[in-house]
Design an enzyme around this catalytic site. Structure first.
Site, PDB file in Angstrom:
ATOM      1  N   ARG A  63      50.350 147.193  -1.647  1.00 58.67           N
ATOM      2  CA  ARG A  63      48.974 146.542  -1.104  1.00 58.67           C
ATOM      3  C   ARG A  63      49.294 145.171  -0.212  1.00 58.67           C
ATOM      4  O   ARG A  63      49.034 145.356   1.037  1.00 58.67           O
ATOM      5  CB  ARG A  63      48.118 146.318  -2.174  1.00 58.67           C
ATOM      6  CG  ARG A  63      46.825 145.463  -1.717  1.00 58.67           C
ATOM      7  CD  ARG A  63      45.805 145.114  -2.801  1.00 58.67           C
ATOM      8  NE  ARG A  63      46.703 144.181  -3.469  1.00 58.67           N
ATOM      9  CZ  ARG A  63      46.777 142.581  -3.224  1.00 58.67           C
ATOM     10  NH1 ARG A  63      45.891 142.296  -2.177  1.00 58.67           N
ATOM     11  NH2 ARG A  63      47.242 141.834  -3.972  1.00 58.67           N
ATOM     12  N   ARG A  64      50.059 144.236  -0.986  1.00 61.17           N
ATOM     13  CA  ARG A  64      50.220 143.165  -0.095  1.00 61.17           C
ATOM     14  C   ARG A  64      51.164 143.274   1.102  1.00 61.17           C
ATOM     15  O   ARG A  64      51.013 142.944   2.118  1.00 61.17           O
ATOM     16  CB  ARG A  64      51.005 142.040  -1.160  1.00 61.17           C
ATOM     17  CG  ARG A  64      50.011 141.510  -1.857  1.00 61.17           C
ATOM     18  CD  ARG A  64      50.611 140.607  -3.242  1.00 61.17           C
ATOM     19  NE  ARG A  64      49.697 139.988  -3.943  1.00 61.17           N
ATOM     20  CZ  ARG A  64      49.821 139.620  -5.113  1.00 61.17           C
ATOM     21  NH1 ARG A  64      51.016 140.079  -5.825  1.00 61.17           N
ATOM     22  NH2 ARG A  64      48.813 138.965  -5.937  1.00 61.17           N
ATOM     23  N   LYS A  67      44.244 144.087 -12.869  1.00 59.57           N
ATOM     24  CA  LYS A  67      44.898 144.711 -12.135  1.00 59.57           C
ATOM     25  C   LYS A  67      46.093 145.564 -12.745  1.00 59.57           C
ATOM     26  O   LYS A  67      46.708 146.464 -11.854  1.00 59.57           O
ATOM     27  CB  LYS A  67      45.331 143.903 -11.013  1.00 59.57           C
ATOM     28  CG  LYS A  67      46.371 142.863 -11.236  1.00 59.57           C
ATOM     29  CD  LYS A  67      46.931 141.759  -9.936  1.00 59.57           C
ATOM     30  CE  LYS A  67      47.615 140.746 -10.373  1.00 59.57           C
ATOM     31  NZ  LYS A  67      48.991 141.387 -10.573  1.00 59.57           N
ATOM     32  N   ASP A  68      46.597 145.336 -13.851  1.00 60.55           N
ATOM     33  CA  ASP A  68      47.701 146.039 -14.239  1.00 60.55           C
ATOM     34  C   ASP A  68      47.444 147.213 -14.906  1.00 60.55           C
ATOM     35  O   ASP A  68      48.441 148.152 -15.473  1.00 60.55           O
ATOM     36  CB  ASP A  68      48.649 145.071 -15.074  1.00 60.55           C
ATOM     37  CG  ASP A  68      49.369 144.195 -14.165  1.00 60.55           C
ATOM     38  OD1 ASP A  68      49.517 144.185 -12.998  1.00 60.55           O
ATOM     39  OD2 ASP A  68      49.700 142.834 -14.924  1.00 60.55           O
ATOM     40  N   CYS A 106      50.366 152.435  -7.963  1.00 57.27           N
ATOM     41  CA  CYS A 106      51.242 151.759  -7.359  1.00 57.27           C
ATOM     42  C   CYS A 106      52.013 152.637  -6.177  1.00 57.27           C
ATOM     43  O   CYS A 106      52.408 152.122  -5.177  1.00 57.27           O
ATOM     44  CB  CYS A 106      52.524 151.181  -8.159  1.00 57.27           C
ATOM     45  SG  CYS A 106      51.834 150.179  -9.419  1.00 57.27           S
ATOM     46  N   ARG A 163      60.736 141.150  -7.551  1.00 60.72           N
ATOM     47  CA  ARG A 163      60.216 141.219  -8.911  1.00 60.72           C
ATOM     48  C   ARG A 163      60.383 139.967  -9.731  1.00 60.72           C
ATOM     49  O   ARG A 163      60.832 139.017  -9.397  1.00 60.72           O
ATOM     50  CB  ARG A 163      60.716 142.570  -9.576  1.00 60.72           C
ATOM     51  CG  ARG A 163      60.540 143.899  -9.027  1.00 60.72           C
ATOM     52  CD  ARG A 163      58.911 144.224  -9.339  1.00 60.72           C
ATOM     53  NE  ARG A 163      58.828 144.157 -10.417  1.00 60.72           N
ATOM     54  CZ  ARG A 163      59.047 145.114 -11.749  1.00 60.72           C
ATOM     55  NH1 ARG A 163      59.846 146.127 -11.406  1.00 60.72           N
ATOM     56  NH2 ARG A 163      58.567 144.823 -12.801  1.00 60.72           N
ATOM     57  N   ARG A 172      59.591 134.233  -9.049  1.00 61.28           N
ATOM     58  CA  ARG A 172      59.449 134.133  -7.844  1.00 61.28           C
ATOM     59  C   ARG A 172      59.196 133.187  -6.835  1.00 61.28           C
ATOM     60  O   ARG A 172      59.823 132.898  -5.652  1.00 61.28           O
ATOM     61  CB  ARG A 172      57.890 134.880  -7.533  1.00 61.28           C
ATOM     62  CG  ARG A 172      57.990 136.386  -8.211  1.00 61.28           C
ATOM     63  CD  ARG A 172      56.660 137.305  -8.107  1.00 61.28           C
ATOM     64  NE  ARG A 172      56.536 138.434  -9.037  1.00 61.28           N
ATOM     65  CZ  ARG A 172      55.646 139.171  -8.727  1.00 61.28           C
ATOM     66  NH1 ARG A 172      55.000 139.433  -7.687  1.00 61.28           N
ATOM     67  NH2 ARG A 172      55.447 140.168  -9.622  1.00 61.28           N
TER      68      ARG A 172
END
Length: 317
Positions: free
Chosen positions: A143-144, A95-96, A254, A161, A167
């Site tokens: 997206r989230r 996904k990155d 992004c 971040r 996190r």
């Protein structure tokens, strides 16, 4: 050291170097690829070097990636090392990986995909419905954020971040009521029990490539490519061909909230795609199928369809 398998070129008797980011999750992924290669090549894992490369995305922690240049910031320096021949292959969270790769490089394969779903980690409760009115949720993902706002417009979604441990610590410390992380990452780090709830893909689609480990190589490096083909998961490759073609058709980055998930079953690939406005109020979605041989064409057609039908705000226009 054991001898290289006769099925592969003698070049594999030489040093083989994997490039990766240095987070615990990135290292887990690189070691998983190293171990799979060692078994295939008849070598000891220790004979394959894992080289940590710090990326721009790792250095920038004070703003969203969209403001700093996009998700390719997590792969830029690693890809430069690959192009220059300082490493033989790069391992990334799929996904990155940017939609379009540098000239001369390609994604040679993927490890078998893990759970694609997002996990909600919260101080109290066990699901989105349990979050108090106006709860502060931290994420770095548009997206989230958009999907959270679509389901719970009252939430205060703020930038968070850092790696998984950072996190989690900020939620435990009270800076945020909760955060969202990929369940696959929690699982790989042995901390899936941190998840308060797992969000169903029926109403919370993952990022393109979520749960997959991507292996990037030089197109011209036939020996390394042959080894990657031997360890690659075919079904994951088919699913990612559809998802990445979908993203490419949308010119996804992004800067636009985009979600997509392809699954493979009984000779067919099914793709669910979603494009949202940042506040989650406007959206366009699709659910399409095709034979596995048409995975990339399906993704491109689905992306084109959503690009034409999505509200202008959803595409940042």
């Amino acid at each position: 050291m054991t001898q290289a398998s006769p099925a592969f070129p003698l070049a594999f008797n030489a040093r083989l170097t994997i490039g990766t980011r240095g987070s615990p999750l990135a290292l887990w992924q690189a070691h998983a690829v190293r171990d799979a290669l060692a078994q295939t090549l008849g070598r000891t894992p220790e004979s394959i070097v894992v080289e940590v490369i710090r990326t721009s995305g790792d250095r920038i922690q004070d703003r969203a990636l969209a403001e700093a240049g996009g998700k390719g910031l997590f792969t830029k320096e690693i890809e430069e090392a690959l192009t220059d021949g300082r490493i033989d292959l790069a391992v990334h969270s799929a996904k990155d990986v940017a939609t379009f790769l540098p000239e001369g490089l390609h994604l040679a394969g993927y490890l078998p995909r893990a759970d694609v779903r997002d996990a909600l980690i919260q101080r109290e409760g066990a699901g989105l419905a349990d979050l108090p009115q106006g709860a502060r949720i931290g994420t770095a993902s548009l997206r989230r954020e958009a999907q959270l706002r679509r389901l719970r417009p009252d939430l205060d979604v703020a930038l968070l971040r850092g790696n998984v441990q950072t996190r989690l610590a900020k939620v435990r410390g009270g800076e945020f009521h909760g955060t969202l992380l990929a369940l696959a990452g929690l699982d790989r780090l042995g901390i899936a029990n941190e998840a308060s709830a797992v969000l169903d893909t029926a109403n919370f689609l993952p990022a393109v490539g979520q749960g997959a480990v991507a292996i990037e190589t030089r197109i011209a490096d036939e020996a390394t490519n042959a080894a990657i083909v031997a360890i690659a998961c075919r079904a994951t490759g088919i699913a990612l061909a559809a998802e990445r073609a979908f993203l490419a058709a949308l010119d996804g980055s992004c800067r636009t909230p985009i979600a997509g998930l392809a699954t493979v079953e009984s000779g067919e690939v099914r793709l669910k795609g979603l494009v949202l406005s940042p506040d989650g109020r406007d959206a366009a979605e699709a659910d399409v199928r095709a034979p596995v041989a048409d995975a990339a064409r399906l993704g491109a057609a689905c992306g084109t369809e959503l690009r034409q039908s999505a509200p202008a705000r959803a595409l940042g226009l």
